[in-house]
Design a protein around this motif. Structure first.
Motif, PDB file in Angstrom:
ATOM      1  N   LEU A  14       0.825  -1.207   0.000  1.00  0.00           N
ATOM      2  CA  LEU A  14       0.000   0.000   0.000  1.00  0.00           C
ATOM      3  C   LEU A  14       0.860   1.257   0.000  1.00  0.00           C
ATOM      4  CD1 LEU A  14      -2.813  -1.040   2.504  1.00  0.00           C
ATOM      5  CD2 LEU A  14      -3.052  -0.677   0.044  1.00  0.00           C
ATOM      6  N   ALA A  15       1.991   1.225   0.699  1.00  0.00           N
ATOM      7  CA  ALA A  15       2.879   2.394   0.729  1.00  0.00           C
ATOM      8  C   ALA A  15       3.415   2.698  -0.666  1.00  0.00           C
ATOM      9  CB  ALA A  15       4.035   2.140   1.697  1.00  0.00           C
ATOM     10  N   ILE A  16       3.589   1.652  -1.458  1.00  0.00           N
ATOM     11  CA  ILE A  16       4.062   1.861  -2.837  1.00  0.00           C
ATOM     12  C   ILE A  16       2.955   2.450  -3.698  1.00  0.00           C
ATOM     13  CG2 ILE A  16       4.865   0.667  -4.929  1.00  0.00           C
ATOM     14  CD1 ILE A  16       6.257  -1.337  -3.067  1.00  0.00           C
ATOM     15  N   LEU A  17       1.718   2.017  -3.457  1.00  0.00           N
ATOM     16  CA  LEU A  17       0.609   2.426  -4.320  1.00  0.00           C
ATOM     17  C   LEU A  17       0.066   3.814  -4.006  1.00  0.00           C
ATOM     18  CD1 LEU A  17      -1.360  -0.950  -4.456  1.00  0.00           C
ATOM     19  CD2 LEU A  17       0.096   0.047  -6.239  1.00  0.00           C
ATOM     20  N   VAL A  18       0.021   4.199  -2.739  1.00  0.00           N
ATOM     21  CA  VAL A  18      -0.571   5.496  -2.397  1.00  0.00           C
ATOM     22  C   VAL A  18       0.364   6.630  -2.806  1.00  0.00           C
ATOM     23  CG1 VAL A  18      -1.864   4.524  -0.478  1.00  0.00           C
ATOM     24  CG2 VAL A  18       0.396   5.505  -0.069  1.00  0.00           C
ATOM     25  N   ALA A  75       4.135   7.566   4.908  1.00  0.00           N
ATOM     26  CA  ALA A  75       4.872   7.531   6.177  1.00  0.00           C
ATOM     27  C   ALA A  75       4.170   6.614   7.184  1.00  0.00           C
ATOM     28  CB  ALA A  75       5.014   8.940   6.734  1.00  0.00           C
ATOM     29  N   LEU A  76       2.828   6.756   7.278  1.00  0.00           N
ATOM     30  CA  LEU A  76       2.078   5.931   8.221  1.00  0.00           C
ATOM     31  C   LEU A  76       2.202   4.440   7.873  1.00  0.00           C
ATOM     32  CD1 LEU A  76      -1.186   8.016   8.765  1.00  0.00           C
ATOM     33  CD2 LEU A  76       0.575   7.497  10.462  1.00  0.00           C
ATOM     34  N   LEU A  77       2.081   4.138   6.592  1.00  0.00           N
ATOM     35  CA  LEU A  77       2.166   2.741   6.169  1.00  0.00           C
ATOM     36  C   LEU A  77       3.561   2.157   6.392  1.00  0.00           C
ATOM     37  CD1 LEU A  77      -0.010   2.966   2.942  1.00  0.00           C
ATOM     38  CD2 LEU A  77      -0.555   1.660   5.012  1.00  0.00           C
ATOM     39  N   LEU A  78       4.583   2.962   6.166  1.00  0.00           N
ATOM     40  CA  LEU A  78       5.947   2.483   6.393  1.00  0.00           C
ATOM     41  C   LEU A  78       6.213   2.273   7.886  1.00  0.00           C
ATOM     42  CD1 LEU A  78       7.964   4.579   3.787  1.00  0.00           C
ATOM     43  CD2 LEU A  78       7.460   2.123   3.736  1.00  0.00           C
TER      44      LEU A  78
END
Length: 544
Positions: free
Chosen positions: A499-503, A510-513
């Motif tokens: 998801l961090a790659i897609l958003v 930052a939140l996903l990472l």
């Protein structure tokens, strides 16, 4: 082992570790300066003198400095050519089989006492049944079988047994045929007492209730214990000897936890207060304390307990017990039930889960395993009594000498024994099972090949998973749960990374990472717990 902590200090806090024996030798060197060739000559003479003493130690009374340092190699009875022999039959005893709480509800268990193979299970009424681990049909192990409607079924041909060993079903019989009377199995009497299942091994005499051990401290109000079970690759006599040896704890288990430090190694004092045909008892403590605060009792056939009473500042008395139940499970093998408890637990100990103490106990056994196994090998190889091999010190090995002398009295009634001045070797060589039966087989069968070579499920007696986890419901549940959570965290890490790659938003990335990092940290924590319960301790020698 560090498990002796309440007995080695004045602190009433409990810690978990176990005791084991270390070979000790005293060397005194006082050498004036001499020419090199004279030093070599002197060293050669000293080595010859040392060898000579070793050769003639048997039968020679100690004199000079040795008399105050070493345990006498020969008792007064031996010097007079006498030896007390007690009436003893190893079968007419109660042996500890298992912790009651760890007996599986849905499968039979294969266990041994000396060379006798047993199968233990709970029937449909929840009652414990114990049989000879051998189907009368074709000798297949019943512990490899399964439970069907509360009956024990042999997986070879489906014969089923219940109650006192009666065969109730043979699928291959014609409809009008009766089950032969000989189609039954030999049974053994078992008792559940204070959380431990005991078995009476004799078929010649009925069970003797007076011989069933009872531990007073475990019946006291408020007494709590941490109990665990371990399978070990050395003889039960080596194990008992090790557990009677508080002197080795600071050296062998240095820094295992805060209770064992090598700088605390010191002379101990021992006082034997009781000797009977069934064991011995006495007090022991540290020499510098000038008081013997710990009480040790060994009782036939394989029960050892260390007790201590401490009065707190309010005048209230607290009781501590280290109980060791050591079952002989064949040549070079033993099963140990460890129970450490007290009427007052340390607040710090309450913060740790039970599996932490279990894995710490496993670590302690692994610290001792190398030299205890080698000790077992040497006894089998040398084939002589221990007085011809051991150099027992009064200030550390008194209990060891007492135990081996007790073996002299009763060893004739055992399948084999190594006493202080007597010995009887096993009549048959040990049987090595390449495909373990029962509970072990049931777990290992889940691997690609039985035994799962190359995995933690390999049936190796030096493997912590097989020595403890397969026998402990609690630790099996912990390993299974943390493996499941590890997979969950792995999935979350993959999902949050994707998801961090897609958003596109920076804040969301930052939140996903951060979520990925937390998931990876959770995976690491879960892997650590699994490793603590299943991975052997490897000693790394410190530079002292």
């Amino acid at each position: 082992m560090a498990l002796l902590q309440p007995f080695l200090s004045h602190s009433p806090h409990l810690s978990f570790s176990l005791p084991k024996p270390t070979p000790l030798s005293l060397v005194s060197l006082s050498q004036s300066l001499k020419p090199p060739h004279k030093l070599l000559t002197q060293a050669w003479r000293d080595s010859i003198r040392c060898c000579a003493v070793a050769e003639i130690r048997d039968g020679v009374s100690l004199g000079g400095e040795d008399q105050g340092v070493l345990v006498d190699s020969s008792s007064q009875e031996e010097v007079r050519g006498e030896r007390h022999v007690a009436e003893y039959d190893w079968k007419e005893e109660w042996y500890p089989l298992y912790l009651t709480k760890d007996i599986p509800e849905d499968a039979p268990m294969g266990l041994t006492v000396f060379d006798k193979q047993l199968v233990l299970y709970r029937d449909g009424k929840g009652l414990l049944q114990c049989y000879e681990d051998r189907c009368p049909h074709r000798l297949a192990k019943l512990s490899e079988g399964q439970l069907v409607d509360g009956r024990l079924e042999c997986l070879y041909h489906g014969w089923q047994f219940e109650g006192k060993g009666k065969c109730v079903k043979i699928p291959q019989l014609p409809a009008d045929a009766k089950i032969p009377r000989l189609a039954c199995v030999k049974t053994y009497e078992v008792k559940d007492s204070q959380g431990v299942v005991w078995v009476w091994m004799s078929h010649r005499t009925p069970p003797n209730p007076d011989k069933l051990p009872w531990f007073e401290n475990f019946a006291r109000p408020g007494f709590q214990d941490t109990s665990t079970i371990h399978e070990l690759p050395y003889d039960h006599s080596i194990l008992l000897e090790n557990l009677m040896d508080p002197a080795h704890v600071p050296i062998s288990h240095d820094r295992t936890d805060w209770s064992a430090k090598r700088e605390d190694a010191q002379a101990l004092c021992f006082k034997v207060t009781e000797r009977t045909d069934r064991g011995f008892a006495g007090w022991w403590g540290r020499e510098k304390d000038e008081s013997l605060l710990n009480f040790l009792r060994f009782e036939a056939p394989c029960v050892l307990q260390n007790n201590r009473e401490i009065v707190d500042k309010n005048g209230e008395k607290h009781y501590f017990t280290g109980l060791f139940l050591c079952r002989p499970s064949g040549q070079g093998k033993s099963m140990l039930i460890v129970r450490f408890g007290s009427t007052k637990r340390s607040p710090i100990a309450k913060l740790f889960p039970e599996w932490y103490f279990h894995q710490n106990a496993g670590k302690v056994f692994e610290q001792d395993m190398g030299f205890l196994s080698s000790q077992n090998e040497i006894l089998m190889k040398e084939k002589v009594p221990t007085k011809e091999l051991y150099l027992n010190l009064r200030s550390s090995d008194t209990w060891v000498a007492e135990y081996r002398r007790w073996m002299d009295k009763v060893g004739h009634g055992m399948p084999y024994h190594f006493g202080h001045s007597t010995i009887s070797l096993p009549q048959q060589p040990a049987v090595v099972e390449h495909a373990p039966a029962g509970l072990v087989a049931g777990i290992s069968a889940s691997s690609p090949a039985k035994g799962g070579i190359g995995t933690m499920h390999a049936p190796n007696p030096a493997n912590r998973y097989f020595r403890h986890v397969v026998h402990c419901k609690g630790c099996r549940s912990v390993v299974k749960a943390f493996q499941a959570w590890k997979n969950v965290f792995f999935s979350l890490a993959l999902a949050s990374t994707a998801l961090a790659i897609l958003v596109t938003g920076r804040q969301w990335k930052a939140l996903l990472l951060v979520g990925t990092a937390l998931s990876l940290a959770g995976m690491y924590a879960c892997s650590t717990v699994v490793a603590m319960n299943t991975t052997n301790f490897v000693r790394i020698h410190r530079r002292l």
